[in-house]
Structure formats: structure tokens, C-alpha cells
Design a protein around this motif. Structure first.
Motif, PDB file in Angstrom:
ATOM      1  N   ILE A  55       0.670  -1.238   0.118  1.00 59.14           N
ATOM      2  CA  ILE A  55      -0.106   0.124   0.086  1.00 59.14           C
ATOM      3  C   ILE A  55       0.794   1.152   0.112  1.00 59.14           C
ATOM      4  O   ILE A  55       0.655   2.165  -0.849  1.00 59.14           O
ATOM      5  CB  ILE A  55      -0.883   0.116   1.235  1.00 59.14           C
ATOM      6  N   VAL A  56       1.780   1.413   0.921  1.00 60.34           N
ATOM      7  CA  VAL A  56       2.809   2.568   0.856  1.00 60.34           C
ATOM      8  C   VAL A  56       3.382   2.536  -0.480  1.00 60.34           C
ATOM      9  O   VAL A  56       3.498   3.619  -0.844  1.00 60.34           O
ATOM     10  CB  VAL A  56       3.847   2.424   2.016  1.00 60.34           C
ATOM     11  N   GLN A  57       3.928   1.430  -1.071  1.00 61.08           N
ATOM     12  CA  GLN A  57       4.825   1.666  -2.365  1.00 61.08           C
ATOM     13  C   GLN A  57       3.716   1.992  -3.561  1.00 61.08           C
ATOM     14  O   GLN A  57       4.140   2.633  -4.360  1.00 61.08           O
ATOM     15  CB  GLN A  57       5.312   0.250  -2.539  1.00 61.08           C
ATOM     16  N   ALA A  58       2.472   1.657  -3.363  1.00 61.99           N
ATOM     17  CA  ALA A  58       1.511   2.257  -4.375  1.00 61.99           C
ATOM     18  C   ALA A  58       1.298   3.695  -4.290  1.00 61.99           C
ATOM     19  O   ALA A  58       1.195   4.364  -5.321  1.00 61.99           O
ATOM     20  CB  ALA A  58       0.147   1.496  -3.973  1.00 61.99           C
ATOM     21  N   LEU A  59       1.017   4.262  -2.941  1.00 64.10           N
ATOM     22  CA  LEU A  59       0.854   5.441  -2.740  1.00 64.10           C
ATOM     23  C   LEU A  59       2.328   6.186  -3.102  1.00 64.10           C
ATOM     24  O   LEU A  59       2.295   7.456  -3.608  1.00 64.10           O
ATOM     25  CB  LEU A  59       0.771   5.851  -1.411  1.00 64.10           C
ATOM     26  N   LYS A  60       3.645   5.651  -3.225  1.00 65.12           N
ATOM     27  CA  LYS A  60       4.642   6.301  -3.627  1.00 65.12           C
ATOM     28  C   LYS A  60       4.624   6.681  -4.842  1.00 65.12           C
ATOM     29  O   LYS A  60       5.203   7.373  -5.425  1.00 65.12           O
ATOM     30  CB  LYS A  60       6.066   5.567  -3.187  1.00 65.12           C
ATOM     31  N   ALA A  61       4.113   5.538  -5.798  1.00 64.04           N
ATOM     32  CA  ALA A  61       3.612   5.950  -7.225  1.00 64.04           C
ATOM     33  C   ALA A  61       2.919   7.008  -7.630  1.00 64.04           C
ATOM     34  O   ALA A  61       2.677   7.188  -8.786  1.00 64.04           O
ATOM     35  CB  ALA A  61       3.718   4.487  -7.808  1.00 64.04           C
ATOM     36  N   SER A  62       2.008   7.242  -6.589  1.00 67.73           N
ATOM     37  CA  SER A  62       0.931   8.365  -6.861  1.00 67.73           C
ATOM     38  C   SER A  62       1.474   9.695  -7.643  1.00 67.73           C
ATOM     39  O   SER A  62       2.503   9.942  -7.434  1.00 67.73           O
ATOM     40  CB  SER A  62       0.218   8.480  -5.677  1.00 67.73           C
ATOM     41  N   ARG A  63       0.572  10.311  -8.366  1.00 67.52           N
ATOM     42  CA  ARG A  63       0.891  11.293  -8.917  1.00 67.52           C
ATOM     43  C   ARG A  63       2.010  11.598  -9.661  1.00 67.52           C
ATOM     44  O   ARG A  63       2.788  12.486  -9.444  1.00 67.52           O
ATOM     45  CB  ARG A  63       0.949  12.812  -7.767  1.00 67.52           C
ATOM     46  N   GLY A  64       2.160  10.500 -10.750  1.00 66.64           N
ATOM     47  CA  GLY A  64       3.389  10.347 -11.398  1.00 66.64           C
ATOM     48  C   GLY A  64       4.594  10.436 -10.846  1.00 66.64           C
ATOM     49  O   GLY A  64       5.631  10.764 -10.967  1.00 66.64           O
ATOM     50  N   GLY A  65       4.504   9.698  -9.614  1.00 66.48           N
ATOM     51  CA  GLY A  65       5.919   9.411  -8.770  1.00 66.48           C
ATOM     52  C   GLY A  65       6.215  10.223  -7.834  1.00 66.48           C
ATOM     53  O   GLY A  65       7.239  10.333  -7.029  1.00 66.48           O
ATOM     54  N   GLU A  66       5.294  11.371  -7.761  1.00 65.38           N
ATOM     55  CA  GLU A  66       5.624  12.462  -6.747  1.00 65.38           C
ATOM     56  C   GLU A  66       5.087  11.690  -5.429  1.00 65.38           C
ATOM     57  O   GLU A  66       5.824  12.193  -4.125  1.00 65.38           O
ATOM     58  CB  GLU A  66       4.942  13.591  -6.776  1.00 65.38           C
ATOM     59  N   GLY A  67       4.316  10.992  -5.262  1.00 60.55           N
ATOM     60  CA  GLY A  67       4.019  10.427  -3.932  1.00 60.55           C
ATOM     61  C   GLY A  67       2.879  10.861  -3.304  1.00 60.55           C
ATOM     62  O   GLY A  67       2.286  12.205  -3.749  1.00 60.55           O
ATOM     63  N   TRP A  68       2.007  10.308  -2.310  1.00 57.43           N
ATOM     64  CA  TRP A  68       0.927  10.919  -1.609  1.00 57.43           C
ATOM     65  C   TRP A  68       0.942  10.234  -0.312  1.00 57.43           C
ATOM     66  O   TRP A  68       1.174   9.337  -0.068  1.00 57.43           O
ATOM     67  CB  TRP A  68      -0.458  10.776  -2.457  1.00 57.43           C
ATOM     68  N   GLY A  69       0.745  11.095   0.694  1.00 52.31           N
ATOM     69  CA  GLY A  69       0.569  10.730   1.937  1.00 52.31           C
ATOM     70  C   GLY A  69       1.844   9.816   2.350  1.00 52.31           C
ATOM     71  O   GLY A  69       2.978  10.244   2.501  1.00 52.31           O
ATOM     72  N   ALA A  70       1.457   8.722   3.125  1.00 51.10           N
ATOM     73  CA  ALA A  70       2.651   7.632   3.365  1.00 51.10           C
ATOM     74  C   ALA A  70       3.745   7.508   2.440  1.00 51.10           C
ATOM     75  O   ALA A  70       4.787   7.018   2.636  1.00 51.10           O
ATOM     76  CB  ALA A  70       2.031   6.394   4.115  1.00 51.10           C
ATOM     77  N   GLY A  71       3.153   7.422   1.173  1.00 54.59           N
ATOM     78  CA  GLY A  71       3.924   7.153   0.074  1.00 54.59           C
ATOM     79  C   GLY A  71       5.035   8.236  -0.446  1.00 54.59           C
ATOM     80  O   GLY A  71       6.021   8.019  -0.796  1.00 54.59           O
ATOM     81  N   GLN A  72       4.433   9.628  -0.273  1.00 53.15           N
ATOM     82  CA  GLN A  72       5.231  10.776  -0.405  1.00 53.15           C
ATOM     83  C   GLN A  72       6.410  10.637   0.634  1.00 53.15           C
ATOM     84  O   GLN A  72       7.580  11.215   0.547  1.00 53.15           O
ATOM     85  CB  GLN A  72       4.338  11.805  -0.282  1.00 53.15           C
ATOM     86  N   LEU A  73       5.788  10.267   1.741  1.00 62.26           N
ATOM     87  CA  LEU A  73       6.818  10.320   3.131  1.00 62.26           C
ATOM     88  C   LEU A  73       7.833   9.444   2.987  1.00 62.26           C
ATOM     89  O   LEU A  73       9.083   9.709   3.124  1.00 62.26           O
ATOM     90  CB  LEU A  73       6.043  10.008   4.220  1.00 62.26           C
ATOM     91  N   LEU A  74       7.471   8.269   2.242  1.00 60.63           N
ATOM     92  CA  LEU A  74       8.447   7.082   1.862  1.00 60.63           C
ATOM     93  C   LEU A  74       9.532   7.411   0.828  1.00 60.63           C
ATOM     94  O   LEU A  74      10.905   7.652   0.916  1.00 60.63           O
ATOM     95  CB  LEU A  74       8.111   6.083   1.380  1.00 60.63           C
ATOM     96  N   ARG A  75       9.150   8.404  -0.173  1.00 52.65           N
ATOM     97  CA  ARG A  75       9.793   9.003  -1.172  1.00 52.65           C
ATOM     98  C   ARG A  75      10.846   9.799  -0.748  1.00 52.65           C
ATOM     99  O   ARG A  75      12.079   9.614  -0.961  1.00 52.65           O
ATOM    100  CB  ARG A  75       8.890   9.544  -2.348  1.00 52.65           C
ATOM    101  N   GLU A  76      10.566  10.858   0.126  1.00 58.46           N
ATOM    102  CA  GLU A  76      11.131  11.883   0.901  1.00 58.46           C
ATOM    103  C   GLU A  76      12.265  11.008   1.743  1.00 58.46           C
ATOM    104  O   GLU A  76      13.584  11.577   1.561  1.00 58.46           O
ATOM    105  CB  GLU A  76      10.531  12.962   1.544  1.00 58.46           C
ATOM    106  N   PHE A  77      12.119  10.138   2.263  1.00 54.88           N
ATOM    107  CA  PHE A  77      12.826   9.565   3.264  1.00 54.88           C
ATOM    108  C   PHE A  77      14.116   8.776   2.209  1.00 54.88           C
ATOM    109  O   PHE A  77      15.175   8.861   2.755  1.00 54.88           O
ATOM    110  CB  PHE A  77      11.822   8.558   4.203  1.00 54.88           C
TER     111      PHE A  77
END
Lengths: 505, 505
Positions: free
Chosen positions: B305-327
């Protein structure tokens, strides 16, 4: 009757966001839908929901959907429900209005029609009282966005016939939704009871300035919201109880119910000041994103979450992802092999898809490995065409790719249509040599080529073996049709080398 | 000091499921942790949580984690907190016990140490009353599993210093968690208030036989649970309000608060009969899966789920996924280029990873295109090594893969360790020709090879151009080191052909 669904004709009375969601679900399952909604903008609203739904479905699954049902707007309720096997009522949430509309439906619908109400709170017994045929009336309560969230609470009233509930569940499950039967009717059923309880508490927290709406939403989506996308309250607490089990957890947690934070069960007064406070905080939280933008982000996120759950347990799927996997299997089963002419002397057109948001790199381009993803899906479609389907693979044989050569020619971008053609370069009893070309956009730009060698294998033994005559017969029809095609200049090429002269296999 | 985190030494008092989660978060961020827990099984419990956490992190991210911190079990509380910059208390939820332990921590910890309490319900003002240095005491309330759910509610009491809150948030954000500051302290803060409200309602629904626990969980996870993994309550309702906006939605929804279903706000009596009823239904729901199995399924789902959210918005990430991307960006930034000797005459070892559950096909094998995924990640690591990092790419230049040749030799299975080696076959000012070998398992079975041609490009102009001297200088060191290596027999090979004799570039 659609090959997918046990019904082929539905009527939707009311075409707002919820009604539009039902319309989309039915149409995408190949069911014809007649709509009655006197609202002057009904056609526009339905068209918008339908566009969202088709976009989301396109991202959600590459499985072959049945031919979309026919959509008809009708001038009267009676016209809409004529011939319908399922009538779904989604008019505003007022008991008097719903009873009047349901009585009209009851009078005009065929005797065998199921009549579902989208009410989110009214008891089915109250809705069916006074109908001539109350036994076929039930609540079918969906969740927004209806085209992506699978849940439908099915609730019968005192007069609902048991087979009505069974038939309703059969139809919902067939079209990829999750019909959940609620044993006893109460106002608001189960989901909205839970939501309302949490909503009451949330309103207090905002009113009392414990936090603002963005903080409250963050608390949900960075913690238990992530959990609940895949396991509910009780399963989650079962794990939290650890080896000591659920009873131990309850014994530990039980006393908390008497702690101070359980006292706050009054109902908050949602007065103008509180509405304005929440409105202003919600504006700030949105950070300039429009409702339409938020809607798209939400839908892409939901698609990604469901796809992630589809990959769970080594591809077996879990929850909403398992539901999707099973739905796709039914879609493939009803679709059979792709409808292509196997004896035409032209490359096959086996796959059409779209660049999914999950496929992009940080530049907004389709990531390198997703090209191979699309070629792999195309090869799978080719294999199904010659009889190598799921049943064949489960029987212990398959074709495995042993070698691949990719050329990247151009970039594919988010949402672009992709189309792949396939030419058979050579076959023998063990080998299958194919050449794919991938095209993007309406102008069909060639963006990549893929050349692949596959071997027929005994998957248990883990070694190549000759394919059976039944498979080879189908394969040979294709190979013969392609034998006269010019060999692609790029075939037989090594990395960094110029194209070699075409060589015999 | 770890390059990632502003602190390098933490102490954890209490090593149960929550304490163990904190220990794992700190260790994986490169922070040394001293633990005090008099429980005889504390070491075993912590080891189990840590194993789960490492497994989950391994699936969650391929970014380079810092060297794991040192874990030390101490014989006394004073020994554990000596030298700590952050002390986290996670002892059982009893005010008298927590106050006693916190007083001991306060007396023994360095003056500058932050003292966080994991309490899920007690007010920080009550916890800090009577401490010698109450200004550094705050609530840091995490959610289970602590190693995967990012949320930490940060709550200060009347005596908490504002800079304590700021420092705590800085540390949590640095190690990949989501510190959310709750403006005013109340019992149970925000998350548990919301959970408790829903839990009360859920217990009534089970007690009154409206549904069983499996149905209730299904209602959550097939509907609003999916929504809440990415947007909370208010953002979701903002969308539901449509173009008319949040205020309109509230005006519509407000009256419902006075409807019958809001009356059920009494507190249920969690007596033996209800505990047994829930326990039995929960056993049935689990369908034979052990707590350990459920835990693994949950963790893999959360990762997906977190990896899916990381791919959100063309890879910009959303919510917990954006947090992971920035981390992950911070992890890459602090890691710099992979620590390899660039002048050794041996293939580089640039990538180690593991077969993720999301990578499997229906046979339980790694899907074809994931091999290219791993080779692509390896190429990215090579590019960072020669200075082609995120900043360089954002500056408008990059290397693009134009051609690839893959050979599949064996199968990689779920969870297997993967290691990739890279040999430079040739370079010029525009071209980079590489050969990867992928190995799986402890015995390093060769499972695939990848030969790739990359071109240096001006990404805006969309055409090849010479790489700058700074990049070429680094590349040439590598190329010179590899010049004497035997050329792989499989290089320069076309699909279906035997290996060709090595050819000059």
C-alpha cells in the motif's frame, strides 16, 4: 445475458454521484442501463462519473472487459424500468420521497425484477411497507466512489424474500463488487454506524480545537487508515493481542471503555460557526487542489492500493485485491482468446492498454522495465491464443522466456494509449520466436520493439520439452500466416551492433 | 551522529511490541539503542519484532539504509539512559507505574535528553507532574506495527517546553516517521479518540447480532478503509461534497447527527459473554491463519500500500508514499555513491536486494519484467557512481537505455537475496555499454544476465550529446579498471544465436 453477469438489463432511478456510480458499474459489466432522473443536468453528471469510472477501470485492470452496455436516458420512470432485471433507486435521502418512487417502481417493473435502494440510513422495512410486491425490495448500499470501492451492504426488511438477497448477492459478486449481507436491519446498517460514530468524535475534536482537520486526517491516513485498507478492526486487534489471542486482548482493552475518553458521546451541535470553521480548515488543507484534481488523485491512489493488495500473498491477493484477481480471472475466462484473425498475413494486434501512473519514473516517462511488462502481457495474450491458458499452466506445462532483446525508440507518457503488434519469426516443437512492436498515442508512434525466444517447458521438471500437438497445431496456423511477412530489419540484432542480415532460424 | 538522524544514541525503557517497534525504528536509522526491560523474555520479544522490522524494511525500500545501530540490553534503567539523547518509555499503561519509571528516567538521563512516553491515553501533564525537569517530557504515541506505520502523535503537557516538541518532531521526521503535533492535550489524544468511538459502536453491533466480526471487518476493508489509507475523513467528505464544497456537504450531512442512529452512544458492557462471542467469531474469521502468519500478511500488505502511494501523482507520491519517497531521497543523499573500489579489475557489486512479494507471478516465481527492474536499479547505482545523480538529472541531462539483451537462466523465488555485478564493456563520449549478472540465494546461483547500451542525452532536446568531462573522468577510471577483464562470452549475442566472438566496440 452478458457472459459475465447473470443479468443484462438494469434501470437506475436517480443519476447523481451514487446513481452514476451504479450506472458505470452496470455498463462496464456489459449490462444495458436505462436511466430516469428529472434533474436537468443528469446527463452531464452521469457522463462525468462514467468518464471517471472508465479512466479508473483502465488503470485498474488490463483484463478484457465485456462490450460496454448501452446507456439510455428515459423520459419517464415507467419507461426506464420496463424490462429491467434490476432496478436501483438512488434518489435523495427522504423517506416520503423514496417511498413514493419505490411505489412507482413496484407498479411498473417486471414481476421478476430485483429492486435495490441505495439508502444509506433508512430501514428496508420502512421502504417496503405498502408495496404490492415487497418481497423483492432490499437495500443495496454502496460507497463512493461506487466504481472503485467494491462494498455493497445488502440488507433485507421483514418482508424481503430470502432469495431476493441471494440473487442480489450473486449479481453483485458477478460484476466485481463485494456484496456483504447484514444479518439484521437497523438504521444506517453497519458501515455508516461506524462512520457516524467516528464522525461525531471528529466534530468534537475540531470544535474543541484539539486539532484542525488536516491534522485529524493525517492521524487517520498515516496510521489506522493504512491498516484498514487490508484488515478491519477485529482482525487488526487479533494480531495486536499476539499469541495470547483475541480474548486476552479484549480483557486488556475492556477497562479502557470506562476511562475518561469514553464519556464524550454527546452529539455535537453542527452550527454555523462549526460549519465555517471546518470549511475554512478544509480549504487550507486542500492546498489549492480542485475537487476534480482531488478526485483523480483519490482514484489513482485507490487503484494503486487495490493493485498492491492483488499482489499480496505471492499473487494470491488479499481483500479487495483478491476480489480484483478473481474478477479478472472471470473476465479472462469469459473473453477466451483475443478475437483476432489467426490466418491473416499481418502481425497480430493482441494488446491494448494505457500508461498507468504506477509505471512512471521521476521524469514522468514510462519506466524502462514497464516496456518489458507490456511485452510480457502481449506474449501472455499470444500464448492464450494458442491454448496456453491458466488451466494449461496449472497442468504443469508452460512457455518460459529465455532471451529478450529490447530497443527503446521513443517515450510513452502518462495515460497514453499503448498498442502492441506481434509477428511470429519462427517455431519448432520446443521453440517460439516472436517480435513485438509497441506503439503509443493516437498517432501510433513506435516507441519500442521486443524480440523474444520462448521455450516450452515441463515446469515441475524445470526443463524444456516438446509442446503437445494441440498447441503446435494452433501455433503452426499462425506461423504459416506470418511466414510470408518481411522479417523485421531489427530482428537478430545484438546490443550495439547494426542489424544483421535476416538469418534462417 | 548518524548522517541521517540528528541523534545517535537512544534508550528504550520497555521492550514489548511497542517498545520493540521503537527499538527497530531507531536501529534501522543508524541510532545506537540501549534497552532496559526486566521482563525475562524481553530479549526474545525484541529480537522477533526486529526480525519483522528488517524483513518489512527490506521489502519496503531498496534505498541504502545507514549501518544499523548497536543494540545493548542493560541491567538497570540508569545504565540504559546514560548518554541517551532520546529516552522512550513504553511500559504498561498504568499512571502510577509510568510516573515512577519517568521519575527514574528524569533523575538518570542527561540534562539535554528528550523523554518521550508511548502512552496511548494518559495526559502528558499528569505524567510530568513532579518531575525535576518536566520541560523535556512529551507524549510520542506511535501505532502498531511501529516499524511500518509512520504516525507518531506528539503531545505536550502544560510544562513541556516548545523546543522539546520541535526537537522531537525533527528527529521523528529525520528517521522516516510522521510526527504530528496535537495542539491541546486530552486523554487518548486524537487517534485513539477516533478509534475508541468506532470501537464502542462496533461492540454494540456484535453484541446486538447485527453482524459478526468478519462482516464488520469486511465492511471496513472493502469501503472506507481503502479510502482512509490515502485521505482522511474530512478530505474524503470534501470530495463527496463535490463542486458545491465542504460547507454544502456539512449543511446536507448535519441533520443526520440528529437521526436515530446517533442515539447509540452508551458504553457497552464488555462482559464475559461478549468477550467469548467476539473471541469465537474472531477464531472463525482467521480461517486457521496463525498470528504470525497474519502479521506477515499485514506487513506485506502495508508495504504494498505504501509503495502504491509512493507511485501516486506520477511518482511524486501521496501521504505515506510521499513520506517514503522523501525518506528514500535522504537515504540516497546521505549514502552518496555506493562504497565500491572503482579502480579494481573486477565487476562492481552495486546492488543487493531481495525478491519482493509484489514481484511474483502466479507460479510464485519472479516475473520476467522484474529482472529488468533489478538491472535498471543496478544501472541507476552505476550512474550515481559516476556523478549522474538526481541533481544532475534535474539539471537536464541523463543517460537513457536504448537497447537491452536479457538471458534468463534460472528462477528467483520470494524473499531470496539478489546480488548484481556490473562490468563496463565499452564507453565513448556518448555511449555506455554495460553487462550485468544477477545472482540469487546464499549460493549465488546465476539467474540472469543483462547487456545494455546507454546514451548520454540532453533530456529537454530529446537527443544524444557528449557527456561532460567531469562524468567522463569518473567513467574512464571504471572503464580502464575493467579493460583487462575477460569479455563475457554472452555479450554481443542476438536472440536465438550462439554467442558471437567478442568484437571491438
Amino acid at each position: 445475458m452478458s457472459a459475465l453477469s447473470p443479468i443484462s438489463r438494469a434501470a437506475c432511478i436517480g443519476g447523481g454521484v451514487i446513481g452514476g456510480g451504479w450506472i458505470a458499474r452496470f455498463l462496464l459489466a456489459g449490462i444495458d442501463v436505462k436511466v430516469f432522473d428529472p434533474h436537468p443536468e443528469a446527463e452531464r453528471i452521469v457522463a462525468e462519473v462514467l468518464a471517471n469510472a472508465e479512466r479508473a477501470y483502465g488503470l485498474l485492470t488490463g483484463a478484457p472487459l465485456p462490450k460496454r452496455g448501452r446507456l439510455t436516458f428515459c423520459a419517464s420512470l415507467a419507461e426506464a424500468v420496463a424490462g429491467a432485471e434490476w432496478v436501483q433507486e438512488s434518489v435523495p435521502e427522504r423517506l416520503d420521497l423514496k417511498r413514493r418512487v419505490l411505489a412507482e417502481i413496484d407498479a411498473a417493473a417486471p414481476a421478476g425484477a430485483l429492486i435495490g435502494s441505495s439508502t444509506s440510513g433508512l430501514k428496508p422495512s420502512e421502504l417496503q411497507a405498502g408495496l404490492a410486491h415487497p418481497g423483492r425490495l432490499f437495500v443495496a448500499h454502496p460507497y463512493n466512489p461506487v466504481y472503485l470501492l467494491p462494498l455493497v451492504e445488502i440488507v433485507g426488511g421483514v418482508e424481503t424474500a430470502p432469495e431476493t438477497i441471494e440473487r442480489a448477492k450473486t449479481v453483485l459478486d458477478a460484476i466485481g463488487m463485494k456484496g456483504v449481507v447484514i444479518a439484521r436491519e437497523i438504521e444506517a446498517f453497519v458501515g455508516d454506524r461506524l462512520l457516524e460514530a467516528l464522525w461525531r468524535e471528529a466534530l468534537w475534536l475540531i470544535k474543541d480545537d484539539i486539532c484542525d482537520v488536516e491534522t485529524l486526517d493525517d492521524v487517520i491516513r498515516y496510521s489506522f487508515g493504512l491498516r484498514w485498507a487490508q484488515m478491519g478492526l477485529f482482525q487488526t486487534y487479533r494480531i495486536a493481542g499476539g499469541e495470547a489471542g483475541m480474548r486476552h486482548f479484549l480483557a486488556q482493552f475492556g477497562p479502557c471503555l470506562q476511562w475518561p475518553w469514553t464519556k464524550l458521546t454527546d452529539v455535537v451541535d453542527l452550527d454555523e460557526a462549526l460549519v465555517e470553521k471546518i470549511g475554512a480548515q478544509s480549504d487550507a488543507q486542500a492546498g489549492g487542489l480542485s475537487i476534480r484534481e482531488l478526485e483523480r488523485i483519490r482514484d489513482e491512489n485507490l487503484v494503486g492500493i487495490v493493485q498492491a493488495l492483488k499482489a499480496s500473498r505471492g499473487g494470491e491477493g488479499w481483500g479487495a485485491g483478491q476480489l480484483l484477481r478473481e474478477f479478472e480471472q472471470r473476465l479472462w475466462a469469459q473473453a477466451g482468446a483475443p478475437p483476432v484473425a489467426v490466418d491473416r498475413a499481418a502481425p497480430l494486434e493482441l494488446l491494448e492498454t494505457r500508461v498507468s501512473p504506477a509505471w512512471l519514473d521521476y521524469n514522468g516517462h514510462m519506466t524502462e522495465f514497464r516496456y518489458l511488462h507490456v511485452f510480457g502481457d502481449t506474449t501472455d495474450a499470444l500464448l492464450r491464443l494458442i491454448g496456453v491458458d491458466l488451466a494449461y499452466v496449472e497442468g504443469g506445462h508452460s512457455y518460459y522466456t529465455v532471451e529478450t532483446h529490447l530497443r527503446h525508440l521513443d517515450e510513452a507518457k502518462l495515460g497514453e494509449a499503448l498498442m502492441c503488434t506481434t509477428q511470429i519469426l519462427g517455431t519448432d516443437e520446443k521453440r517460439l520466436h516472436v517480435f513485438h512492436r509497441l506503439f503509443a498515442g493516437p498517432e501510433r508512434r513506435e516507441v519500442a520493439t521486443g524480440e523474444h525466444m520462448l521455450l516450452h517447458v515441463d515446469s515441475k521438471a524445470g526443463r524444456a520439452c516438446p509442446a503437445p500437438a494441440s498447441i503446435l497445431a494452433k501455433l503452426n496456423v499462425l506461423a504459416a500466416a506470418h511466414a510470408g511477412l518481411p522479417r523485421p530489419a531489427e530482428a537478430g540484432r545484438a546490443v550495439g551492433a547494426k542489424a544483421r542480415a535476416a538469418a534462417a532460424e
